[in-house]
Design an enzyme around this catalytic site. Structure first.
Site, mmCIF file in Angstrom:
data_model
loop_
_atom_site.group_PDB
_atom_site.id
_atom_site.type_symbol
_atom_site.label_atom_id
_atom_site.label_comp_id
_atom_site.label_asym_id
_atom_site.label_seq_id
_atom_site.Cartn_x
_atom_site.Cartn_y
_atom_site.Cartn_z
ATOM 1 N N PRO A 263 -14.252 6.104 120.774
ATOM 2 C CA PRO A 263 -15.132 7.249 120.456
ATOM 3 C C PRO A 263 -14.350 8.320 119.706
ATOM 4 O O PRO A 263 -13.517 9.005 120.280
ATOM 5 C CB PRO A 263 -15.600 7.736 121.829
ATOM 6 C CG PRO A 263 -14.561 7.258 122.780
ATOM 7 C CD PRO A 263 -14.000 5.993 122.225
ATOM 8 N N ASP A 439 -9.046 9.770 119.855
ATOM 9 C CA ASP A 439 -9.808 8.903 120.756
ATOM 10 C C ASP A 439 -10.183 9.722 121.988
ATOM 11 O O ASP A 439 -9.321 10.090 122.786
ATOM 12 C CB ASP A 439 -8.944 7.698 121.145
ATOM 13 C CG ASP A 439 -9.697 6.668 121.980
ATOM 14 O OD1 ASP A 439 -10.763 7.006 122.523
ATOM 15 O OD2 ASP A 439 -9.201 5.532 122.100
ATOM 16 N N HIS A 440 -11.482 9.967 122.162
ATOM 17 C CA HIS A 440 -11.915 10.853 123.239
ATOM 18 C C HIS A 440 -11.776 10.214 124.619
ATOM 19 O O HIS A 440 -11.949 10.890 125.642
ATOM 20 C CB HIS A 440 -13.359 11.294 123.013
ATOM 21 C CG HIS A 440 -13.616 12.718 123.402
ATOM 22 N ND1 HIS A 440 -13.000 13.313 124.470
ATOM 23 C CD2 HIS A 440 -14.408 13.673 122.851
ATOM 24 C CE1 HIS A 440 -13.416 14.566 124.587
ATOM 25 N NE2 HIS A 440 -14.264 14.811 123.605
ATOM 26 N N ARG A 441 -11.482 8.904 124.679
ATOM 27 C CA ARG A 441 -11.193 8.297 125.973
ATOM 28 C C ARG A 441 -9.841 8.755 126.498
ATOM 29 O O ARG A 441 -9.624 8.821 127.717
ATOM 30 C CB ARG A 441 -11.178 6.763 125.853
ATOM 31 C CG ARG A 441 -12.496 6.131 125.459
ATOM 32 C CD ARG A 441 -12.319 4.649 125.200
ATOM 33 N NE ARG A 441 -11.363 4.389 124.123
ATOM 34 C CZ ARG A 441 -11.007 3.172 123.724
ATOM 35 N NH1 ARG A 441 -11.536 2.100 124.308
ATOM 36 N NH2 ARG A 441 -10.140 3.015 122.740
#
Length: 469
Positions: A263, A439-441
């Site tokens: 994401p 990467d929003h994770r």
């Protein structure tokens, strides 16, 4: 006779394109002599020969894509193991649509020869396991041991006499062994691979090679004949079709996988880099940088390295299989490079441990190698964070896609004069835009914002690099 099979020169690569041969049939070759250049999904690589001897045949043409493990060249090493003479029709082996040329006698015992690392030395004779005899066909000759020699027109099977040439190919010589088995196509493995890749049905072609075998020219002629109307239409409409292969194919697959797996979030920051541009000018006048190219990218890279030390999670990766976040305590700094072969992202190994002059030299060598098309797979493996310099194209900003296996990428936009408020006054300043995708994770909004803010702060005032380093 020995065959050199295409090795895996990268990390699990499955195919490569033959770019250029350095030898031809009849040439003398030695162990470790460069014989061919291949293009993998990652780089152009030169392959050395693992044998001494004389080139018997090139088994793949320039421009052809070959699977790893397939033979690309055969070398006569003097052991006497040559190709067997063509067998009688009933003795042709059956392995799918097998070939008479595939029959190779056992090699005699040989002396130990120097070979390349990874190819090993095999002692003793090499033998093939026995093959089952093919079932006899109703229309096969009644004397299976009869040699394949020209005969009167009435001696061959009816199909061989009645079938005419396919459009785009030439007819086989009368009375040849083109019909060793009704319905079977006689062609060598590279020709079969070429026909499979191009979607050509070998059973519809009439061969012009020895004993009526189908050659590459036959396959290409059939393809050209079938494609002629489409080509003419493309010329009229002004279209052009470019095969997607090599680096461009690998890049497309990686970008799709990254975009639809991680994401992405992108943040932007405009920065007054007037002091950075002044610092670049001063560095160029220092003796330590006399023979090194100093550009604003050098200080951007240094700022990223310092900020990554302050926020280690930005230099990490998401392990989907283990459901873990892998934090890297070293920085292999990737620099996206546009080359004639497509987008490459080689990286500077252990960039975090380099001095500023060493980092400048490493960046210069990386760019020169990429422009020359000599970037190796190892140079692009193991990256941890990437910078893409879109400013060299006159672009202010963008939303870069993450390099697979990384959690952040910084886009550095063009530096240009803009009105800027300094101490309440509007003055002209050197300004650029930074864009950070992450990467929003792994990286939440706060961490991404802090990292981007600190990179911007160091470019506004390069002395902060010394204070925070």
């Amino acid at each position: 006779m020995k065959e050199f099979k295409l090795p895996d020169v990268g990390e699990g690569l499955t195919e490569a394109e033959i770019v250029r041969w350095h030898v031809k049939a009849g040439d003398q070759v030695k162990v470790n002599q460069i014989i061919v250049e291949i293009e993998t999904a990652k780089a152009v690589v030169e392959l050395p020969c693992p044998f001494d001897g004389v080139v018997a045949a090139l088994m793949a043409e320039e421009g052809e894509t070959v699977d790893v493990g397939k033979p690309i060249i055969s070398v006569d090493d003097g052991t006497g193991g040559g190709a067997a003479p063509a067998p009688a029709p009933a003795s042709v082996p059956e392995r799918g649509q097998a070939l008479a040329e595939d029959m190779v006698p056992a090699l005699p015992k040989e002396e130990r020869q120097p070979v390349l690392v990874g190819y090993g030395v095999k002692m003793g004779a090499a033998k093939r396991r026995p093959r089952k005899a093919p079932p006899s066909a109703p229309s096969a000759p009644s004397t299976p041991s009869a040699p394949l020699t020209p005969s009167a027109p009435s001696a061959g099977p009816p199909a061989a006499r009645e079938n005419g040439p396919v459009t785009g190919t030439a007819a086989a010589p009368s009375g040849t062994a083109a019909s060793v088995r009704p319905g079977a196509a006689l062609a060598k493995p590279p020709v079969r691979k070429l026909a499979k890749d191009l979607g050509v049905d070998l059973t519809t072609l009439t061969g012009t090679g020895p004993q009526g075998s189908i050659t590459r020219d036959d396959v290409q002629s059939a393809l050209e004949a079938a494609a002629a109307p489409a080509v003419a239409h493309a010329v009229r409409t002004g279209e052009e079709r470019i095969p997607v292969k090599g680096v461009r194919k690998a890049t497309a697959q990686a970008m799709v996988a990254s975009a639809f797996t991680a994401p992405h979030v992108t943040e932007f920051l405009q920065v007054d880099v007037t002091e950075t541009m002044d610092a670049v000018g001063r560095l160029r006048r220092l003796a330590d940088f006399a023979e090194v190219k100093v550009s604003p990218l050098l200080l951007v890279a240094k700022a990223v390295l310092v900020a990554a030390r302050r926020y280690p999670m930005i230099n990490s990766a998401w392990d989907e299989a283990a459901q873990e976040i892998v934090v890297k305590h070293h920085v292999n700094l990737g620099i996206a490079a546009a080359t004639p072969r497509g987008l490459l992202v080689p990286n500077v190994k252990d960039a975090h441990a380099m001095s500023l002059p060493d980092l400048a030299r490493a960046l210069g060598a990386l760019a020169e190698t990429a422009r020359a098309g000599r970037t190796q797979p190892a140079d692009m493996a193991g990256g941890t964070i990437t910078i893409t310099n879109v400013g060299v194209f006159g672009v202010d900003a963008g939303t870069p896609i993450l390099n697979p296996g990384e959690s952040a990428i910084l886009a550095f936009g063009q530096v240009r004069d803009m009105p800027w408020v300094v101490d309440g006054q509007i003055v002209p300043r050197k300004v650029c835009t930074l864009a950070l995708s992450f990467d929003h994770r792994v990286v939440d909004g706060e961490l991404g914002s802090l990292f981007l803010r600190d990179v911007g702060a160091m470019l506004e005032d390069p002395l902060r690099m010394l204070a925070w380093n």
